[in-house]
Design a protein around this motif. Structure first.
Motif, PDB file in Angstrom:
ATOM      1  N   THR A 178       0.834  -1.198   0.000  1.00 33.02           N
ATOM      2  CA  THR A 178       0.000   0.000   0.000  1.00 33.02           C
ATOM      3  C   THR A 178       0.870   1.250   0.000  1.00 33.02           C
ATOM      4  O   THR A 178       1.712   1.401   0.884  1.00 33.02           O
ATOM      5  CB  THR A 178      -0.896   0.027   1.259  1.00 33.02           C
ATOM      6  OG1 THR A 178      -1.701  -1.150   1.285  1.00 33.02           O
ATOM      7  CG2 THR A 178      -1.794   1.252   1.246  1.00 33.02           C
ATOM      8  N   PRO A 179       0.683   2.160  -0.973  1.00 39.41           N
ATOM      9  CA  PRO A 179       1.423   3.436  -0.935  1.00 39.41           C
ATOM     10  C   PRO A 179       1.007   4.259   0.285  1.00 39.41           C
ATOM     11  O   PRO A 179      -0.125   4.130   0.771  1.00 39.41           O
ATOM     12  CB  PRO A 179       0.988   4.136  -2.234  1.00 39.41           C
ATOM     13  CG  PRO A 179       0.389   3.075  -3.088  1.00 39.41           C
ATOM     14  CD  PRO A 179      -0.192   2.065  -2.152  1.00 39.41           C
ATOM     15  N   TYR A 180       1.896   5.102   0.752  1.00 37.27           N
ATOM     16  CA  TYR A 180       1.591   5.900   1.940  1.00 37.27           C
ATOM     17  C   TYR A 180       0.332   6.744   1.761  1.00 37.27           C
ATOM     18  O   TYR A 180      -0.437   6.929   2.710  1.00 37.27           O
ATOM     19  CB  TYR A 180       2.768   6.823   2.280  1.00 37.27           C
ATOM     20  CG  TYR A 180       4.002   6.098   2.761  1.00 37.27           C
ATOM     21  CD1 TYR A 180       3.906   5.016   3.623  1.00 37.27           C
ATOM     22  CD2 TYR A 180       5.260   6.503   2.342  1.00 37.27           C
ATOM     23  CE1 TYR A 180       5.039   4.353   4.065  1.00 37.27           C
ATOM     24  CE2 TYR A 180       6.401   5.840   2.779  1.00 37.27           C
ATOM     25  CZ  TYR A 180       6.285   4.770   3.637  1.00 37.27           C
ATOM     26  OH  TYR A 180       7.400   4.106   4.072  1.00 37.27           O
ATOM     27  N   ASP A 181       0.119   7.273   0.562  1.00 39.32           N
ATOM     28  CA  ASP A 181      -1.024   8.164   0.368  1.00 39.32           C
ATOM     29  C   ASP A 181      -2.354   7.425   0.296  1.00 39.32           C
ATOM     30  O   ASP A 181      -3.404   8.043   0.114  1.00 39.32           O
ATOM     31  CB  ASP A 181      -0.834   9.047  -0.873  1.00 39.32           C
ATOM     32  CG  ASP A 181      -0.707   8.250  -2.161  1.00 39.32           C
ATOM     33  OD1 ASP A 181      -0.764   7.001  -2.117  1.00 39.32           O
ATOM     34  OD2 ASP A 181      -0.553   8.877  -3.231  1.00 39.32           O
ATOM     35  N   ASN A 186      -6.693   9.169   8.132  1.00 40.57           N
ATOM     36  CA  ASN A 186      -7.878  10.003   8.343  1.00 40.57           C
ATOM     37  C   ASN A 186      -9.147   9.156   8.440  1.00 40.57           C
ATOM     38  O   ASN A 186     -10.085   9.494   9.174  1.00 40.57           O
ATOM     39  CB  ASN A 186      -8.025  11.011   7.216  1.00 40.57           C
ATOM     40  CG  ASN A 186      -8.263  10.346   5.862  1.00 40.57           C
ATOM     41  OD1 ASN A 186      -7.412   9.576   5.387  1.00 40.57           O
ATOM     42  ND2 ASN A 186      -9.402  10.618   5.244  1.00 40.57           N
ATOM     43  N   VAL A 187      -9.174   8.039   7.707  1.00 33.97           N
ATOM     44  CA  VAL A 187     -10.343   7.152   7.755  1.00 33.97           C
ATOM     45  C   VAL A 187     -10.478   6.551   9.150  1.00 33.97           C
ATOM     46  O   VAL A 187     -11.595   6.367   9.661  1.00 33.97           O
ATOM     47  CB  VAL A 187     -10.236   6.051   6.688  1.00 33.97           C
ATOM     48  CG1 VAL A 187     -11.407   5.083   6.793  1.00 33.97           C
ATOM     49  CG2 VAL A 187     -10.179   6.658   5.293  1.00 33.97           C
ATOM     50  N   MET A 188      -9.370   6.257   9.783  1.00 27.19           N
ATOM     51  CA  MET A 188      -9.413   5.724  11.137  1.00 27.19           C
ATOM     52  C   MET A 188     -10.055   6.731  12.090  1.00 27.19           C
ATOM     53  O   MET A 188     -10.862   6.357  12.955  1.00 27.19           O
ATOM     54  CB  MET A 188      -8.000   5.376  11.612  1.00 27.19           C
ATOM     55  CG  MET A 188      -7.323   4.294  10.777  1.00 27.19           C
ATOM     56  SD  MET A 188      -5.548   4.193  11.115  1.00 27.19           S
ATOM     57  CE  MET A 188      -5.554   3.612  12.792  1.00 27.19           C
ATOM     58  N   ARG A 192     -13.561   6.063  14.154  1.00 29.77           N
ATOM     59  CA  ARG A 192     -13.640   6.167  15.609  1.00 29.77           C
ATOM     60  C   ARG A 192     -14.797   7.076  16.012  1.00 29.77           C
ATOM     61  O   ARG A 192     -15.534   6.782  16.959  1.00 29.77           O
ATOM     62  CB  ARG A 192     -12.313   6.685  16.162  1.00 29.77           C
ATOM     63  CG  ARG A 192     -12.257   6.725  17.673  1.00 29.77           C
ATOM     64  CD  ARG A 192     -10.838   6.660  18.201  1.00 29.77           C
ATOM     65  NE  ARG A 192      -9.969   7.714  17.688  1.00 29.77           N
ATOM     66  CZ  ARG A 192      -8.661   7.817  17.995  1.00 29.77           C
ATOM     67  NH1 ARG A 192      -8.103   6.932  18.787  1.00 29.77           N
ATOM     68  NH2 ARG A 192      -7.930   8.784  17.499  1.00 29.77           N
ATOM     69  N   GLU A 193     -14.966   8.169  15.276  1.00 25.11           N
ATOM     70  CA  GLU A 193     -16.053   9.101  15.582  1.00 25.11           C
ATOM     71  C   GLU A 193     -17.408   8.537  15.161  1.00 25.11           C
ATOM     72  O   GLU A 193     -18.402   8.688  15.866  1.00 25.11           O
ATOM     73  CB  GLU A 193     -15.794  10.431  14.878  1.00 25.11           C
ATOM     74  CG  GLU A 193     -16.854  11.478  15.144  1.00 25.11           C
ATOM     75  CD  GLU A 193     -16.517  12.823  14.539  1.00 25.11           C
ATOM     76  OE1 GLU A 193     -17.404  13.691  14.529  1.00 25.11           O
ATOM     77  OE2 GLU A 193     -15.369  12.998  14.051  1.00 25.11           O
ATOM     78  N   ALA A 213       2.744   5.782  12.934  1.00 23.69           N
ATOM     79  CA  ALA A 213       1.851   6.939  12.873  1.00 23.69           C
ATOM     80  C   ALA A 213       0.537   6.635  13.583  1.00 23.69           C
ATOM     81  O   ALA A 213      -0.010   7.482  14.306  1.00 23.69           O
ATOM     82  CB  ALA A 213       1.595   7.332  11.421  1.00 23.69           C
ATOM     83  N   ALA A 214       0.013   5.424  13.395  1.00 20.30           N
ATOM     84  CA  ALA A 214      -1.232   5.042  14.058  1.00 20.30           C
ATOM     85  C   ALA A 214      -1.045   4.997  15.576  1.00 20.30           C
ATOM     86  O   ALA A 214      -1.918   5.427  16.338  1.00 20.30           O
ATOM     87  CB  ALA A 214      -1.718   3.693  13.534  1.00 20.30           C
TER      88      ALA A 214
END
Length: 339
Positions: A178-181, A186-188, A192-193, A213-214
């Motif tokens: 998976t590429p970083y972009d 942001n989906v995580m 969560r919200e 990062a996560a």
């Protein structure tokens, strides 16, 4: 039993998938390696060729030198019930939760029978989750979302809420690597919200950075593929972390936990560092030899280490005062030197 809330820091899952290439010995070696690298859980995929596929199933990537069809490959990945029980027991002995992605009802039945700790619903199975989930099993469930749109994730959540066990949701991009972009941190945040449930990352980037990062963003569940070496054979090697890279993620997790769980009282901390402060700060000193009775002027004062004499910040309070003792430039001024 795992609840996804019983950890004081993120749960790290070492995904083996088919990295064992059908070798039971290699599968056991991964159990030990994952435990040594700091994993909380080890995850396998449970394939029963006859129960999940037809002989028409195409290759995602034609990688095998010995399997004529994808069906043949799945069959070669199978272990017996006793062999799965041995892996599950080995994981327990090493303090690892045993997580399995089942790809058929027969696989689910077998995993429940041997006492799996967590069931993982793979991305490709999410659309069929309502028919795949057992009604009478309260095992914790992790669901991946690599191929799902929001409306499909909504349906997955509805099915999970109807089950009796704890559940968690993973952001995932089914692209290898998976590429970083396209990782989707942001989906995580959105998940969560939107769902108010434990959310994590199933990463296929083949690097430690999305997992780090996560972790830094406070997500409590990280799953990554692992491999002994990037020269190993298999379809997931390019999307995997080496065991050393996985260990780095585990070390970062532990460091983040230590920092988060130890709030610092700035004043109290500084108070314990006064001796060190004396070594690194500066005191007033003179620029030339002076004798007792001389008046200290601004141009005869300078700042020098260590900070064990009159603090440099006191210069204006010292200017104009008379020396009681002779002083040299190679020593700091002390309050006993001035009237």
């Amino acid at each position: 039993m795992a609840t996804f809330n019983g950890f004081d820091s993120a749960m790290l899952i070492a995904e083996i998938a088919q990295a064992h290439d059908g070798s039971l010995g290699t599968a056991h070696a991964y159990v030990d390696a994952a435990a040594d690298a700091g994993a909380d859980a080890i995850k396998f995929q449970m394939h029963i060729a006859e129960a999940e596929s037809t002989k028409d199933e195409p290759w995602r990537t034609r990688f095998s030198y010995q399997d004529e069809t994808r069906f043949d490959y799945w069959r070669r990945m199978e272990f017996t019930r006793e062999q799965w029980q041995g892996l599950r027991d080995h994981a327990g002995e090493r303090g690892l939760l045993f997580v399995v992605s089942p790809f058929s009802h027969s696989a689910i039945d077998l995993m429940v029978d041997i006492g799996v700790d967590i069931l993982k619903i793979a991305s490709g199975e999410a659309l069929a989750i309502t028919s795949l989930l057992p009604n009478d099993v309260s095992l914790p469930i992790i669901a991946s979302t690599g191929m799902s749109q929001w409306r499909e994730i909504d349906a997955t959540i509805e099915a999970l809420r109807a089950s009796t066990g704890a559940f968690a949701l993973l952001q995932c991009t089914s692209q290898y690597p998976t590429p970083y972009d396209r990782v989707g941190l942001n989906v995580m945040e959105d998940m969560r919200e939107r769902y108010d449930c434990p959310v994590g990352l199933s990463d296929h980037s083949g690097t430690p950075y999305p997992a780090l990062a996560a972790l830094a963003r406070g997500f409590g569940l990280i799953e990554v593929h692992v491999t002994f070496d990037r020269r190993m054979f298999g379809p997931d090697v390019s999307s995997s972390l080496t065991l050393d890279e996985f260990a780095l993620v585990a070390q970062a997790r532990d460091a983040f936990r230590a920092m988060d769980q130890a709030p610092v009282d700035k004043d109290a901390m500084a108070g314990t560092l006064q001796d060190l402060r004396g070594m690194f700060s500066k005191s007033l000193a003179v620029t030339q030899p002076l004798k007792a009775g001389d008046i200290l002027e601004r141009d005869t004062l300078t700042f020098k280490k260590p900070g064990t004499g009159i603090p440099a910040s006191e210069r204006d309070n010292v200017v104009g005062r008379r020396l009681k003792n002779a002083v040299e430039p190679d020593s700091v001024l002390t309050w006993s030197d001035v009237e």
